[in-house]
Design an enzyme around this catalytic site. Sequence first.
Site, mmCIF file in Angstrom:
data_model
loop_
_atom_site.group_PDB
_atom_site.id
_atom_site.type_symbol
_atom_site.label_atom_id
_atom_site.label_comp_id
_atom_site.label_asym_id
_atom_site.label_seq_id
_atom_site.Cartn_x
_atom_site.Cartn_y
_atom_site.Cartn_z
ATOM 1 N N GLU A 40 160.709 -62.022 7.461
ATOM 2 C CA GLU A 40 161.383 -61.233 8.484
ATOM 3 C C GLU A 40 161.640 -62.170 9.641
ATOM 4 O O GLU A 40 160.701 -62.796 10.153
ATOM 5 C CB GLU A 40 160.455 -60.112 8.970
ATOM 6 C CG GLU A 40 160.838 -58.736 8.516
ATOM 7 C CD GLU A 40 159.979 -57.680 9.187
ATOM 8 O OE1 GLU A 40 159.982 -57.624 10.428
ATOM 9 O OE2 GLU A 40 159.297 -56.952 8.469
ATOM 10 N N ASP A 51 157.666 -52.978 19.860
ATOM 11 C CA ASP A 51 156.811 -54.160 19.783
ATOM 12 C C ASP A 51 155.769 -54.218 20.883
ATOM 13 O O ASP A 51 156.032 -53.872 22.031
ATOM 14 C CB ASP A 51 157.662 -55.436 19.825
ATOM 15 C CG ASP A 51 158.371 -55.671 18.504
ATOM 16 O OD1 ASP A 51 157.684 -55.669 17.466
ATOM 17 O OD2 ASP A 51 159.605 -55.821 18.519
ATOM 18 N N TYR A 165 159.657 -49.228 4.699
ATOM 19 C CA TYR A 165 158.733 -49.897 5.614
ATOM 20 C C TYR A 165 157.738 -48.841 6.109
ATOM 21 O O TYR A 165 158.103 -47.938 6.850
ATOM 22 C CB TYR A 165 159.529 -50.480 6.784
ATOM 23 C CG TYR A 165 158.769 -51.429 7.700
ATOM 24 C CD1 TYR A 165 157.486 -51.147 8.159
ATOM 25 C CD2 TYR A 165 159.365 -52.611 8.134
ATOM 26 C CE1 TYR A 165 156.815 -52.012 9.003
ATOM 27 C CE2 TYR A 165 158.700 -53.485 8.985
ATOM 28 C CZ TYR A 165 157.426 -53.174 9.413
ATOM 29 O OH TYR A 165 156.764 -54.033 10.263
#
Lengths: 256, 392
Positions: A40, A51, A165
């Site tokens: 990734e 994040d 995911y």
Amino acid sequence: MIFKPGKCAFVPYLMAGDPGMETTALLLDAMAQAGADAIELGIPYGDPLADGPTIAAAGVRALANGTTISHVLEAVRATRTPHAPPVILFTYFNPIYRYGVERFARDAARAGAYGAIVPDVALEEAEGLRVALEREGLVLPLLVAPSTPRERAARIAHASGGFVYVVSRLGVTGAGAAPDFRPLHDQIAMLREVTEKPLAVGFGISTPAHVREVRGIVDGVIVGSAIIDAYAGYSGEEAASRAAAYLRTLTGAAVV
Amino acid sequence: MQPDSRGYFGDFGGRFVPEVLVAALAELEAEVQSAFASPAFWDEYHAILRDFVGRPSPVYAAQRYGRNNGGAALAFKREDLNHTGAHKINNTVGQALLARRMGKKRIIAETGAGQHGVATATVGAKFGIPVEVYMGALDVERQALNVYIMKLLGATVHPVEGGTRTLKDATNEAFRQWAARVDDTFYVIGSVVGAHPYPYIVREFQKVIGVEARRQCLEQFGRLPSDVVACVGGGSNAMGIFAGFLSDTNVRLWGVEAAGEGLESGRTAAAISAGSIGVLHGSRSYVLQTGEGQVMETHSISAGLDYPGVGPEHAHLKASGRAQYVPVTDSEALDAFFEFSRDEGIIPALESSHAIAFARKLAQERGPDDLILVNLSGRGDKDIAQVRNMRR
């Protein structure tokens, strides 16, 4: 092929341009040598809502170096040798939107990328981007969170490209908080009932012990912040060898 | 107007958030639908606005400001007289009622200058719900008094070190903290921004400004205003007053953006006038951004307007032509701050001073029969130390 039966694929995350594109090229090569099944590759964005501090700070460093989508795609192109692992771009919607969704899909395909993960594009906003990427032969894996209800998870899995995911816990990326393994096992069992697509788990996976917890029940693990922590503050060959050494401790644990 | 089922006002809005937050936003949307359909919910909201906030706020006809050159009459909606000194509390009362209804144990909020943080801490104290406020570390330094007030009211203030250490980063952090404890936490957003349904919720709680003002204009002046003027950062006070007049198509609506040192200076906060379409904090709207889609650092003399985005409904009103958006610079706003204080005996917030400055210009283009209604969104007490330090 990223995912193979009987093996837990290993997908490290790198922030392109941190601390510079030359180091990124070395890191990409080192990850491939150390056994990454896919990589990734983060395109830096200054306001990354999904994040935690590690990846946000890596993005700030990359932006300070002037890293752009074009630089990142050039780095992808440079990795395209016959046995190189697939590269999945990771960024947020606004940089793609400004670049142009169709143009991004076309240029990413020309560079040889495998797909893109865009965490602020959830199911309801995914259609346009998914279609643009698929037209160029790229995939858009979607995320399923611990808070996602079963019926919605089924719809996400259906629309997800390449794999699903699986977010291991609430919150943002980062090695600070471990995954919640008990609910994660339930979540994976539920997803197996609603989809046959491969499942890759990420967010908070940072140690060999974490990898051993999930390697038997998922098709792949994604490790980001822990890899970045391993090379943060270093550049060039030193950064690459540190990241590779860390990766090997994890890929060793990824063997079922 | 109502946003569509995906949360869009025309081409603007939507829900660009990580999947972990989608279920929480859907839960909030369902709760809002049932709350807004309940007369008892609105009765309680209005009773609190009356007894705790001090509503209705008056509409005041200016006696001297802007009257020396003829032109239109100016009237001011006195949101500065609300408890805590600005319109922000209309929204925090409403969202606290939603939080209580949903059984949430904890409230989080972002704040820039601290006004929304104070308004949230205030309702947290009133309802007995713990409040945690995320505030850029730079703003914590600049707004020490508001930090103290929030603590006095029992809230916890978390300085945010990331990015530019201002409101944008505080908002990022509030979204992240919400994602980490989405089950027991209610996120009180302070403006008509964020992912659907927030822009709609905040507008509905600020609409009381426009509904009251429309009635007051008819009662006091026997007519509707020709123009309604309000400052726009995220845009909640403007959306609130506009909402009362949207269907009166002969009433012109003006959103006044903070031009900072000028639209071309690179030191501005005028998202519509100087920005382009993008996605920030969960919705598609105008954003001050680079060609690469990176959100830019902004500047305004007024901390409450110092934000790189703007609510999606404003973007839609701009696109449809129903409202017009104009820039006012730091120095124009500062002039209005001083003149309005001396002429009217009212010290306006620096945010509201942008609207006041534009209204004066507009008054000179309009005839004596016209009436310009300005949203005086907050009082200037909080700005006095800053202005004094500038030593003009």
